[in-house]
Design an enzyme around this catalytic site. Structure first.
Site, PDB file in Angstrom:
ATOM      1  CG  HIS A 158       0.888   5.935 -74.662  1.00  0.00           C
ATOM      2  ND1 HIS A 158      -0.293   5.555 -74.061  1.00  0.00           N
ATOM      3  CD2 HIS A 158       1.809   5.017 -74.276  1.00  0.00           C
ATOM      4  CE1 HIS A 158      -0.090   4.462 -73.338  1.00  0.00           C
ATOM      5  NE2 HIS A 158       1.178   4.109 -73.448  1.00  0.00           N
ATOM      6  CG  ASP A 165      -3.333   6.961 -74.876  1.00  0.00           C
ATOM      7  OD1 ASP A 165      -2.671   7.159 -75.920  1.00  0.00           O
ATOM      8  OD2 ASP A 165      -2.882   6.330 -73.903  1.00  0.00           O
ATOM      9  CB  SER A 218       0.415   0.878 -73.209  1.00  0.00           C
ATOM     10  OG  SER A 218       0.765   1.412 -71.964  1.00  0.00           O
TER      11      SER A 218
END
Length: 364
Positions: free
Chosen positions: A102, A132, A210
């Site tokens: 993402h 992911d 992230s």
């Protein structure tokens, strides 16, 4: 005698008042430090402090800042604004970098800023949206930082220390610490899929973390920080990381093939919330993809003319499914090309249908 006593009391009060008035002047006169103060000697750092310092020193040179530019945005310059960004870490000596999918989703160009400040372009090698994870390859850096050592997530226990290094809110090389709060969580991704055995930690994870590594006290990667639970959007002490055992399976395939085969049967299913409102205990097949194994096996979707429900999937290979996540999890347990036995409800009657799985990763 009474007059003398009152005089003494009066004198004492005057003296106290004079001392009160003079106190700040006396303090400044006798106790002001007009020169630099002597440094106090402290003992050695505590054991936990030493460990945190060592983990950061070992791991931080291999943690990078990842930037992506979406189509139509301005020049790709990490020092500018309007870019999507996150973290990543060096995987091998060939210059592959692991991050979250993402972080770079929809990006037309990707660049990476290394810990020493060098900015290099990066190519997307492969993506695995269902977990992911994405892999980048650095383009001719001056020096490739050493790859981080890899741990094993099946060895983890609740309560052990964790260390997250990343770039929260664009602040490079930030270390946060915490513990493993829970194991074997499930984390939803796109289109009802879930990542299994996710690590929960209270190490502060914020936007920008992230794709960065979650480390143990031996500076080994035990997970890839991927999401938080927070009503405010900032860290609330509930962060999640994709377990390294999953990452260690997926990344080599992405480096080798650019994709990870994902077993599927070629159906589009209804939303779980709608099924629950209708009182349906199963997964409603909305549409069957043309030319798919599901079409060959005779599965039926919703009749678009009448709205009549076709097949409702109740079980896969004897395992009950009630949500799309259940369906994808059970299909994920088989290899692409293998057949599965579906128990479906059609026209109020249960029946068994055998369907061969195919790779649906290109449609994720």
């Amino acid at each position: 005698m009474t007059t003398g006593f009152f005089r003494l009391v009066l004198v004492a009060l005057v003296a106290l008042f004079a001392a009160y008035v003079a106190e700040p002047y006396l303090l400044r006169l006798f106790f002001s430090e007009a020169e630099p103060r002597a440094v106090s000697v402290r003992g050695d750092l505590g054991g936990l402090e030493i460990n945190a310092v060592e983990v950061f020193a070992q791991a931080s040179p291999s943690v990078v800042h990842v930037f992506g530019r979406a189509p139509g945005a301005g020049m790709l310059d990490p020092r500018g604004g309007g870019l999507q960004s996150g973290s990543g870490f060096v995987w091998d000596r060939a210059g592959h970098v692991v991050t979250n999918n993402h972080v770079i989703a929809g990006a037309q160009e990707v660049s990476v800023r290394l810990a020493d400040g060098e900015i290099v372009e990066a190519a997307v090698v492969g993506r695995a949206p269902n977990v992911d994870i994405a892999v980048l390859r650095l383009s001719r850096p001056t020096r490739i930082p050493p790859p981080l050592p890899i741990g094993a997530s099946d060895e983890l226990v609740v309560g052990q220390w964790t260390y997250a290094i990343g770039n929260p809110f664009g602040l490079d090389q930030t270390l946060t610490t915490g513990v493993i709060s829970a194991l074997q969580r499930t984390l939803p991704t796109g289109r009802g899929r879930e990542i299994a055995d996710v690590i929960q930690t209270d190490a502060a994870i914020n936007p920008g973390n992230s794709g960065g590594p979650l480390l143990d006290s031996a500076a080994r990667v035990i997970g890839v920080n991927t999401a938080i639970f927070s009503p405010s959007g900032a860290s609330a002490g509930i962060g999640f990381a994709v377990p390294i055992d999953v990452v260690n399976d997926v990344v080599p395939e992405l480096i080798r093939d650019g994709t990870v085969p994902t077993p599927g049967i070629g159906v589009v299913v209804g939303e779980d919330a709608i099924s629950r409102r209708l009182g349906i205990e199963g997964v409603v097949v909305l549409r069957v993809v043309r030319g798919s194994p599901a079409e060959e096996a005779g599965l039926r979707g919703v009749d678009m003319r009448t709205g009549a429900i076709g097949d409702i999937i109740l079980a896969v290979d004897g395992e009950r499914v009630e949500t799309f996540a259940d369906l994808t999890r059970t299909l994920g347990d088989v290899e692409v090309g293998e057949s599965v036995r579906l128990l479906v409800l059609r026209d109020g009657e249960p029946r068994e249908v055998v369907v061969e799985t195919q790779d649906v990763s290109a449609r994720l």
